[in-house]
Design an enzyme around this catalytic site. Structure first.
Site, short mmCIF file in Angstrom:
data_model
loop_
_atom_site.label_atom_id
_atom_site.label_comp_id
_atom_site.label_asym_id
_atom_site.label_seq_id
_atom_site.Cartn_x
_atom_site.Cartn_y
_atom_site.Cartn_z
N ASN A 9 24.70 -18.99 -2.73
CA ASN A 9 25.00 -19.78 -1.53
C ASN A 9 24.24 -19.13 -0.38
OD1 ASN A 9 26.09 -21.05 0.69
ND2 ASN A 9 28.14 -20.15 0.47
N LYS A 11 23.85 -20.13 2.60
CA LYS A 11 24.43 -20.38 3.93
C LYS A 11 23.32 -20.79 4.92
CE LYS A 11 28.21 -17.40 2.70
NZ LYS A 11 29.25 -16.46 3.10
N HIS A 95 34.14 -24.77 1.26
CA HIS A 95 33.90 -23.33 1.46
C HIS A 95 34.77 -22.84 2.63
CE1 HIS A 95 31.93 -19.60 2.62
NE2 HIS A 95 31.51 -19.55 1.37
N GLU A 97 34.16 -21.11 5.10
CA GLU A 97 33.55 -21.26 6.43
C GLU A 97 33.68 -22.70 6.92
OE1 GLU A 97 29.90 -19.40 5.25
OE2 GLU A 97 31.04 -17.54 5.04
N GLU A 165 37.47 -17.66 -3.82
CA GLU A 165 36.84 -16.76 -2.86
C GLU A 165 37.87 -16.29 -1.84
OE1 GLU A 165 32.35 -17.53 -2.58
OE2 GLU A 165 33.30 -19.01 -1.30
N GLY A 171 31.62 -11.67 2.73
CA GLY A 171 30.72 -11.06 3.73
C GLY A 171 31.24 -9.75 4.31
N SER A 211 31.57 -10.92 -1.67
CA SER A 211 30.90 -9.62 -1.81
C SER A 211 30.54 -9.24 -3.25
CB SER A 211 31.74 -8.51 -1.15
OG SER A 211 31.89 -8.78 0.23
P1 PGA Z 1 29.25 -13.05 0.19
O1 PGA Z 1 29.56 -14.63 0.35
O2 PGA Z 1 28.74 -12.83 -1.21
O3 PGA Z 1 28.22 -12.76 1.24
O4 PGA Z 1 30.55 -12.33 0.43
C1 PGA Z 1 30.14 -15.36 -0.69
C2 PGA Z 1 30.40 -16.79 -0.26
O5 PGA Z 1 30.81 -17.01 0.89
O6 PGA Z 1 30.18 -17.75 -1.04
#
Ligand code: PGA
Length: 248
Positions: A9, A11, A95, A97, A165, A171, A211
């Site tokens: 992903n 983003k 997601h 976000e 998640e 992140g 992460s």
């Molecule tokens: P990350 O993001 O691996 O940077 O923690 C995962 C995601 O939001 O899909």
């Protein structure tokens, strides 16, 4: 029996030249991988050029979001037909976000999930608790609601993927331990059994996200109910993403 799915992903990262360069490198690094599925989800502006670059490769293309209508006066939105048109097979929906920054709720996400399935796109429905929800012992309640509401109206014949998640792991560098993730994945699979029956539940891929890095991927992927990874930060470099793809 479930094929691993390793998804990147991206983003809101990568211009078109950067995106094309990344998949060019990635394609080469993973060209011999045949026993698992690989997916990249670039930003909308890079989907078409990336799809051209991926032709004939073993890497699938996906969107990071979409609206549920086919077309119309919906300024700033992208439709399932548009995603299909540029070669997408998957779409990430709900997601964290989208849920937290853009205030998408389960009802809206469910409409998108249904629309994706109707249009032959495989939705990757993201679910997960916040730190506060975890600390107050509400993880399972929160995740169950997101799964049940998000998948409303689907049938055992519908093709979909779930991504667990935990919001506190996205992140932050703070990955869930394999054991902790497995506990929630198993709970999600049991919820799928209640909704669609055991036979279907055993075929649904449940990805872990938050992460995931080259050094922790194998530990997560070897758990019985973890069927792949949704990778943010570490998917932005061909080297680290390919290491996760080949982790197990
Ligand atoms: P990350 O993001 O691996 O940077 O923690 C995962 C995601 O939001 O899909």
């Amino acid at each position: 029996m479930r094929r691993l799915l390793i998804a990147g992903n991206w983003k809101m990262h990568k211009t078109v030249p950067e995106a094309v360069e990344l998949v060019r490198e990635l394609k080469e690094l993973v060209k011999d991988v045949t026993d698992r599925d690989i997916l990249v989800c670039p930003p909308f502006t890079a989907l078409y050029p990336v799809s051209q670059e991926l032709k004939g490769s073993n890497i699938y293309l996906g969107g990071q979001n979409m609206f549920y209508e086919e077309e119309g006066a919906f300024t700033g939105e992208i439709s399932p037909l548009m995603l299909k048109d540029v070669g997408c097979r998957f779409v990430i929906l709900g997601h964290s976000e989208r849920r937290h920054i853009f205030k998408e709720d389960d009802r809206l996400i469910n409409k998108k999930v249904l629309s994706a399935v109707e249009h032959g796109l495989t939705p990757i429905l993201c679910v997960g608790e916040t730190l506060q929800e975890r600390e107050s012992g509400r993880t399972k309640e929160v995740v169950k609601k997101q799964v049940v509401e998000g998948l409303k109206g689907l049938t055992p014949e519908s093709e979909f993927v779930i991504a667990y998640e935990p919001v506190w792991a996205i992140g932050t560098g703070r990955t869930a331990t394999p054991e902790l993730a497995q506990e929630v994945h198993e709970f999600i699979r049991n919820t799928l059994k209640e909704l669609f029956g055991s036979e279907k539940a055993e075929t649904v891929r449940i990805l872990y996200g938050g992460s995931v890095k080259p050094n922790n991927a194998a530990g997560l992927l070897k758990m019985p109910d973890i069927d792949g990874a949704l990778v943010g930060g570490a998917s932005l470099k061909a080297e680290s993403f390919s290491q996760i793809v080949k982790a197990l």
